[in-house]
Design a protein around this motif. Structure first.
Motif, short mmCIF file in Angstrom:
data_model
loop_
_atom_site.label_atom_id
_atom_site.label_comp_id
_atom_site.label_asym_id
_atom_site.label_seq_id
_atom_site.Cartn_x
_atom_site.Cartn_y
_atom_site.Cartn_z
N UNK A 309 30.15 40.15 44.11
CA UNK A 309 31.44 39.58 43.74
C UNK A 309 32.41 40.71 43.44
N UNK A 310 33.47 40.82 44.24
CA UNK A 310 34.40 41.94 44.10
C UNK A 310 35.69 41.56 43.39
N UNK A 311 36.12 40.32 43.50
CA UNK A 311 37.38 39.89 42.89
C UNK A 311 37.31 38.43 42.47
N UNK A 312 38.10 38.08 41.46
CA UNK A 312 38.29 36.71 41.04
C UNK A 312 39.80 36.44 41.03
N UNK A 313 40.17 35.17 41.07
CA UNK A 313 41.58 34.84 40.95
C UNK A 313 41.98 34.81 39.47
N UNK A 314 43.21 35.23 39.18
CA UNK A 314 43.71 35.23 37.81
C UNK A 314 45.16 34.77 37.80
N UNK A 315 45.47 33.84 36.92
CA UNK A 315 46.87 33.49 36.68
C UNK A 315 47.54 34.68 35.98
N UNK A 316 48.85 34.70 35.99
CA UNK A 316 49.56 35.80 35.32
C UNK A 316 49.28 35.80 33.82
N UNK A 317 49.20 34.61 33.23
CA UNK A 317 48.94 34.53 31.79
C UNK A 317 47.57 35.10 31.45
N UNK A 318 46.55 34.64 32.18
CA UNK A 318 45.19 35.07 31.84
C UNK A 318 44.97 36.55 32.19
N UNK A 319 45.59 37.01 33.25
CA UNK A 319 45.47 38.42 33.61
C UNK A 319 46.07 39.31 32.53
N UNK A 320 47.22 38.88 31.98
CA UNK A 320 47.84 39.65 30.90
C UNK A 320 46.96 39.66 29.67
N UNK A 321 46.38 38.52 29.36
CA UNK A 321 45.51 38.40 28.19
C UNK A 321 44.28 39.30 28.31
N UNK A 322 43.76 39.43 29.54
CA UNK A 322 42.54 40.21 29.77
C UNK A 322 42.82 41.65 30.21
N UNK A 323 44.07 41.96 30.45
CA UNK A 323 44.42 43.31 30.87
C UNK A 323 43.94 43.65 32.27
N UNK A 324 44.00 42.65 33.18
CA UNK A 324 43.58 42.87 34.56
C UNK A 324 44.72 42.49 35.51
N UNK A 325 44.53 42.76 36.78
CA UNK A 325 45.53 42.43 37.78
C UNK A 325 45.56 40.93 38.02
N UNK A 326 46.76 40.37 38.11
CA UNK A 326 46.91 38.94 38.43
C UNK A 326 46.72 38.74 39.93
N UNK A 327 45.66 38.04 40.30
CA UNK A 327 45.34 37.84 41.72
C UNK A 327 45.47 36.36 42.05
N UNK A 328 46.41 35.98 42.92
CA UNK A 328 46.58 34.56 43.24
C UNK A 328 45.46 34.04 44.14
N UNK A 329 45.27 32.72 44.13
CA UNK A 329 44.30 32.11 45.04
C UNK A 329 44.81 32.24 46.47
N UNK A 330 43.95 32.59 47.41
CA UNK A 330 44.41 32.78 48.79
C UNK A 330 44.69 31.46 49.49
N UNK A 331 45.45 31.53 50.57
CA UNK A 331 45.73 30.35 51.36
C UNK A 331 44.61 29.98 52.30
N UNK A 332 43.77 30.95 52.64
CA UNK A 332 42.64 30.71 53.55
C UNK A 332 41.64 31.84 53.38
N UNK A 333 40.39 31.59 53.73
CA UNK A 333 39.36 32.63 53.62
C UNK A 333 38.61 32.79 54.94
N UNK A 334 38.01 33.96 55.08
CA UNK A 334 37.29 34.32 56.29
C UNK A 334 35.93 34.86 55.88
N UNK A 335 34.88 34.38 56.51
CA UNK A 335 33.53 34.88 56.26
C UNK A 335 33.01 35.54 57.52
N UNK A 336 32.54 36.77 57.38
CA UNK A 336 31.99 37.48 58.52
C UNK A 336 30.62 36.92 58.88
#
Length: 444
Positions: A309-336
């Protein structure tokens, strides 16, 4: 309302913001044009077109926010919607998780819009339907299908100078084909951004073949089997994992990614090392919007890399609270995946079950991602590398995490549509050991 150009949308939204007296104001503007055609029992039943437009204003005073929506764009209506949003904001309680609007962002232009889709005519939809019906009538089968196309724009502007604009298009087709006696059923669902890539006839042939070969299915005992999941079936189960990769849920102990003591499985080996899942808004086979709903730019993100597991999604509020980058949920995913075709996976299977579709999936346990659901529209027994006969459908109990730890082989990835939600993804067919079937189902 026609699809507004970038400049037209910007001009309208600037006018809306000029009426604002709030501490902050955010305006969302969207519009789309589309059409559809539906058929059942080998005859068209409905056909139509839809045009939608919406302007949403969010006004904030401190941590108090109000939202108002309108679809009329004369000056008085625009003033009215801004005033209404401000009125509601003054009446609202403070939101302890309120975040200020973003300033200007570096948002790259997307590649999800195609003229071929935006300009689909009623005749083109009718011709595609005719090609499908020609196939099923020739085979003396009965079909029900639906084709839907859409093209539109989305824009965001706020009082801090952020402006984002994007266009997109999509077209989808699904068909259920049955034998005249109702004992055999096949299904296919396909989606594209570019109409010229949508193979309606090919999808219908697949569904027709499943219908003819699934007649007089035999009952076999439920249990743990090696299964081959076609891409659409795999995506239907995998999407439950994609949508649950939320950092806050993991931190608060409510997720399959949670660990005791408020820790998470971020950075941990979660599944088989052959699993690599990422998102890329500029992928030519599955393009998506390049910014999220609050204006954050989307990026190419690796979610699971070599099973970790390399990344999780974070809202701006929760990312600020945890001191991490805010990562939005993607529109689509690709699996190799690998290079093998579905047919090659079947040929390499001594004993197993081919699953065409998973349906009516429901959550059993969010902390293990255990889900239950049914197979349908073509389930087949494999022996010595060949499909021997159709089998009655099953109810299954399975977790996407357990499934991805029981991989025997991955085939060549392809764009697929979830039979459960209609969500699109790129995913390989999967050969999975010890997939759990709990009971039989009489449905076809």
């Amino acid at each position: 309302m026609p699809i507004l150009t970038k400049e037209e949308a910007k001009t309208l939204m600037e006018k809306v913001l000029s009426y604002s007296k709030a501490d902050e104001c955010e305006v969302n503007l969207s519009g789309s044009n589309g059409g559809n055609i539906r058929y059942a029992r080998n005859a068209v039943s409905t056909s139509g077109s839809i045009a939608r437009t919406s302007l949403v204003v969010q006004s904030s005073f401190g941590k108090k926010a109000g939202v108002a929506t309108i679809n009329e764009y004369d000056e008085e209506s625009l003033k009215k919607v801004v005033a209404r949003a401000e009125e509601l904001a003054r009446l609202a309680p403070e939101n302890p998780e309120h975040m200020p609007v973003l300033g200007p962002q570096d948002i790259k232009e997307g590649v999800a819009f195609f003229d071929s889709t935006a300009k689909i005519s009623a005749k083109q939809r009718a011709d595609a339907t005719a090609s499908s019906l020609e196939i099923v009538k020739k085979e003396q089968l009965v079909a029900a299908g639906f084709m839907d196309n859409n093209a539109g724009f989305t824009a965001l502007m706020n009082s801090k100078g952020l402006f984002a604009y994007s266009t997109s298009s999509s077209v989808e087709f699904n068909v259920t084909v049955r034998t005249e006696n109702g004992k055999g059923s096949g299904y296919a669902s396909i989606g594209q951004n570019d109409f010229t890539k949508l193979d309606v006839a090919g999808a219908t042939r697949v569904a027709a073949q499943k219908a003819k070969t699934s007649v007089d299915a035999k009952a076999i005992e439920p249990g743990k089997y090696t299964v081959i999941l076609e891409p659409g079936a795999a995506l239907s189960l995998m999407e439950t994992m994609f949508f649950a990769m939320d950092g806050r849920s993991a931190d608060e102990g409510r997720s399959f990614l949670s660990l005791p003591g408020g820790k998470t499985r971020l950075g941990e080996q979660l599944v088989d090392k052959r699993v690599n899942i990422y998102s890329d808004p500029w992928n030519k086979d599955l393009p998506s919007q390049t910014w999220s709903g609050d204006g954050r730019p989307q990026e190419r993100v690796s979610w699971i890399e070599n099973g970790v597991v390399k990344n999780l999604t974070y809202s701006r509020y929760w990312a600020q609270k945890k001191g991490v980058k805010a990562v939005p949920q993607p529109g689509a995913v690709i699996m190799e995946g690998g290079t093998a075709s579905l047919e090659e996976l079947i040929r390499g299977t001594e004993k197993g079950i081919l699953v065409s579709r998973l349906y009516y999936i429901r959550e059993v346990d969010p902390q293990t991602l255990l889900n239950t659901g049914l197979t349908r529209d073509g389930t087949f027994y494999i022996e010595n590398g060949q499909i021997k006969y159709p089998v009655k459908n099953f109810r299954f109990n399975e977790s996407a995490v357990i499934m991805l730890n029981n991989i025997e082989a991955l085939g060549k990835p392809e764009r697929a549509v979830s039979g459960e939600s209609g969500w699109n993804g790129i995913i390989p067919p999967m050969k999975i050991r010890e997939f759990t079937f709990t009971s039989l189902s009489d449905a076809v």
